[in-house]
Scaffold this motif. Structure first.
Motif, short mmCIF file in Angstrom:
data_model
loop_
_atom_site.label_atom_id
_atom_site.label_comp_id
_atom_site.label_asym_id
_atom_site.label_seq_id
_atom_site.Cartn_x
_atom_site.Cartn_y
_atom_site.Cartn_z
N SER A 256 0.59 -1.00 -0.15
CA SER A 256 -0.20 -0.08 0.07
C SER A 256 0.75 0.93 0.05
O SER A 256 1.67 1.09 0.72
CB SER A 256 -0.49 0.00 1.52
N VAL A 257 0.21 2.78 -0.80
CA VAL A 257 0.63 3.69 -0.17
C VAL A 257 0.08 4.14 -0.36
O VAL A 257 -1.26 5.22 -0.38
CB VAL A 257 1.48 4.37 -2.14
N GLY A 258 0.00 4.89 1.49
CA GLY A 258 -0.55 5.51 2.00
C GLY A 258 -1.87 4.73 2.26
O GLY A 258 -1.73 3.63 2.75
N GLU A 259 -2.82 5.51 2.19
CA GLU A 259 -4.59 4.22 2.54
C GLU A 259 -4.33 3.65 1.14
O GLU A 259 -5.65 3.37 0.97
CB GLU A 259 -4.99 5.44 2.68
N THR A 260 -4.23 3.47 0.42
CA THR A 260 -4.32 3.07 -1.10
C THR A 260 -3.85 1.66 -1.48
O THR A 260 -2.06 1.54 -1.42
CB THR A 260 -3.94 3.82 -2.40
N ARG A 261 -4.56 0.55 -1.33
CA ARG A 261 -3.86 -0.96 -1.20
C ARG A 261 -3.67 -1.11 -3.39
O ARG A 261 -4.23 -1.07 -3.92
CB ARG A 261 -4.72 -2.35 -0.80
N LEU A 262 -2.68 -1.41 -3.38
CA LEU A 262 -2.21 -1.60 -5.21
C LEU A 262 -2.96 -2.86 -5.41
O LEU A 262 -2.73 -3.94 -5.03
CB LEU A 262 -0.98 -1.75 -4.70
N LYS A 263 -3.63 -2.61 -6.46
CA LYS A 263 -3.97 -3.81 -6.71
C LYS A 263 -3.78 -4.76 -8.27
O LYS A 263 -2.64 -4.98 -8.92
CB LYS A 263 -4.68 -3.21 -7.88
N ILE A 264 -2.57 -4.94 -7.35
CA ILE A 264 -1.28 -6.60 -7.36
C ILE A 264 -2.41 -7.76 -7.73
O ILE A 264 -2.73 -8.46 -6.10
CB ILE A 264 -0.07 -6.34 -6.63
N ASP A 265 -1.89 -9.09 -8.51
CA ASP A 265 -1.66 -10.34 -8.09
C ASP A 265 -1.68 -10.48 -7.08
O ASP A 265 -0.18 -11.15 -7.01
CB ASP A 265 -1.35 -11.23 -9.98
N PRO A 266 -2.69 -11.45 -6.37
CA PRO A 266 -1.78 -12.57 -5.36
C PRO A 266 -0.66 -13.71 -5.26
O PRO A 266 0.16 -14.23 -4.41
CB PRO A 266 -3.41 -13.27 -4.26
N GLY A 267 -0.72 -14.02 -6.53
CA GLY A 267 0.09 -14.78 -7.18
C GLY A 267 1.63 -14.18 -8.22
O GLY A 267 2.58 -14.79 -8.27
N ALA A 268 1.80 -12.90 -8.08
CA ALA A 268 3.04 -11.90 -8.28
C ALA A 268 3.94 -13.00 -7.57
O ALA A 268 5.35 -12.51 -7.91
CB ALA A 268 2.30 -10.75 -8.01
N PHE A 269 4.23 -12.40 -6.24
CA PHE A 269 5.16 -12.91 -5.76
C PHE A 269 5.26 -14.31 -5.12
O PHE A 269 6.30 -14.67 -3.72
CB PHE A 269 5.05 -11.56 -4.63
N LYS A 270 4.73 -15.02 -5.31
CA LYS A 270 4.54 -16.37 -5.04
C LYS A 270 6.14 -17.70 -6.17
O LYS A 270 6.29 -16.89 -7.34
CB LYS A 270 3.47 -17.47 -5.38
N ARG A 271 6.74 -18.15 -4.82
CA ARG A 271 7.90 -19.24 -5.58
C ARG A 271 7.41 -19.95 -6.23
O ARG A 271 6.89 -21.04 -5.08
CB ARG A 271 8.44 -19.33 -4.48
N ALA A 272 7.76 -20.29 -7.27
CA ALA A 272 6.76 -21.68 -7.92
C ALA A 272 8.25 -22.79 -8.18
O ALA A 272 9.08 -23.31 -7.19
CB ALA A 272 7.52 -21.24 -9.48
N PRO A 273 6.94 -24.04 -7.77
CA PRO A 273 8.20 -25.42 -7.57
C PRO A 273 9.49 -25.45 -8.02
O PRO A 273 10.55 -26.54 -7.21
CB PRO A 273 7.05 -26.52 -8.20
N SER A 274 9.28 -25.01 -9.06
CA SER A 274 11.06 -25.31 -9.81
C SER A 274 11.91 -23.65 -8.99
O SER A 274 13.33 -23.76 -8.97
CB SER A 274 10.80 -24.50 -11.44
N GLY A 275 11.23 -23.49 -8.25
CA GLY A 275 12.34 -22.00 -7.22
C GLY A 275 12.64 -21.27 -8.12
O GLY A 275 13.09 -19.76 -7.74
N GLN A 276 11.88 -20.61 -9.26
CA GLN A 276 11.94 -19.49 -9.86
C GLN A 276 11.02 -18.39 -9.07
O GLN A 276 9.80 -19.11 -8.15
CB GLN A 276 11.75 -19.45 -11.28
#
Length: 411
Positions: A256-276
């Protein structure tokens, strides 16, 4: 242990002639080299024994600790690195060594030094490498930025300071005694204190540690500290900690930036089973690197707030930076707090000093940059974002504790 910023007045090799902007340039170049190296390790974490992405020439925002090794104790000045798993220092006989101002450690003068034998269990579970006589266990640590160290694996006594200004001697069963080393150019550090959990001495001293960092630009600040073992500061809200490929990963769920929660895909920062992919904390990178899916919404919101009144500019070859004409102190007084939200409610709070860096007298840039696709989707939370926080690593409990605090209050 007190953490010493290599550019601070508390460093024994403080250079009063280096300007603030010279130091900023080093920090930026070091962060670029850092993520290139670490991302290659993610692509193949098991390629080579002791392979990691260390910036061994101490470029960028990094910290040093003073400890002593051997009997009698010989002082060392080691760079701490959460992305490296070997504790090593330069040793005699020195076949090829980088410059250091402290005397190079001579194992022949230490009554507690002992090379690890080739046919031992310790050698078998570590490198399985032996010297030409097949007698002693050796290691070869190749860094992806061209630096490296090669030598004997050994057991040795290490002397640490304690919180009551005393000392404690701990026998460490696996250290690297480096006879062929390259990478350092500034003559400060004598080796590396690897804090990654793979084969590191962290496993030997309790698998808990905490790092508290204050304002990295305050060269007078003396309260940065590393605590290892049961006295580690594990306070504040916690989040799940995942150790993979030598990195410490966390589940970043939103920004979030201040009171604004950014629209980010929940899976954007997930680590894949391959490690990437995934988000790792790193003590060797000054900058914070975010995968594009998470970075672009943040950049757009910062631009929305700043573009109407400030002129955007480019910073040299680093076109990935979002930069503006002006000064942090004057032009960003009203800029809102940026918050990184992690699983289970832990938060990393970034004010203007965490989020922006004065690059030149009349130019500042955002310290969060976009991670290139060729970096395997890896995101790093660097030291500039970790300022004003104590970060506690409870590896057996799989918890990371985050507390925003002035490090002097921990004494």
């Amino acid at each position: 242990m007190a953490l010493i910023h290599p550019d601070s007045v508390h460093s024994p090799y403080y250079n009063p002639n280096a300007t603030a902007y010279d130091l900023v340039e080093r920090a930026i170049d070091g962060s670029f080299a850092r993520i290139r190296s670490l991302s290659k390790r993610v692509a193949g974490p098991n390629d080579l024994a002791f392979r990691a992405g260390l910036i061994a020439d101490n470029r960028g925002v990094a910290f040093l600790v003073k400890i002593s090794v051997g009997t009698p104790p010989a002082q060392q000045l080691l760079l701490i690195d959460t992305g490296s798993d070997l504790f090593w220092f330069q040793c005699e006989p020195c076949i090829s060594c980088f410059k250091q101002s402290l005397p190079i450690f001579d194992p022949a003068k230490s009554s507690s030094y002992s090379n690890i034998l080739c046919n031992s269990i310790a050698c078998d579970i570590s490198t399985r490498e032996c010297d030409s006589d097949k007698k002693y266990c050796t290691y070869s640590y190749t860094y992806l930025d061209g630096a490296g160290t090669r030598g004997n694996l050994a057991s040795e006594n290490v002397t640490f300071e304690t919180s009551d200004e005393g000392t404690i001697v701990i026998p460490i069963r696996m250290v690297g005694c480096g006879h062929e080393n390259s990478g350092s150019i500034d003559g400060q550090q004598t080796g590396i204190l690897g804090l990654s959990h793979n084969l590191s001495f962290i496993q030997q001293v309790g698998s808990k540690f905490s790092i508290c960092i204050g304002n990295v630009h305050d060269l007078q600040y003396q309260y940065n500290q590393l605590v290892i073992g049961d006295d580690s500061v594990l306070e504040g809200n916690s989040t799940t900690l995942d150790v993979y490929g030598g990195h410490y990963y966390v589940n970043l769920q939103g920004i979030s930036v201040g009171e604004t929660r950014l629209k980010i895909d929940p899976g954007a920062f997930k680590r894949a089973p391959s490690g990437q992919g995934g988000v790792a904390l790193d003590s060797g990178s000054g900058l914070t690197w975010l995968k594009g899916d998470g970075y672009v919404p943040l950049q757009n919101e910062v631009q929305r707030l700043l573009d109407p009144r400030l002129r955007r500019v480019k910073y040299g070859r680093h076109i990935e930076f979002l930069c503006y004409e002006g000064t942090v102190q004057k032009d960003l007084q009203e800029f809102p707090v940026v918050t990184f939200y992690f699983e289970d409610g832990a938060e990393l709070i970034l004010d203007v000093d965490n989020m922006f860096l004065q690059i030149k007298p009349n130019m500042f840039c955002m310290t969060v940059v976009q991670s290139d696709p060729k970096f395997q989707g890896l995101s790093l939370i660097g030291v500039l974002a970790q300022q004003y926080h104590n970060i506690g690593y409870d590896i057996p409990g799989k918890k990371l504790f985050i507390q925003r605090i002035d490090c002097r209050l921990l004494d």
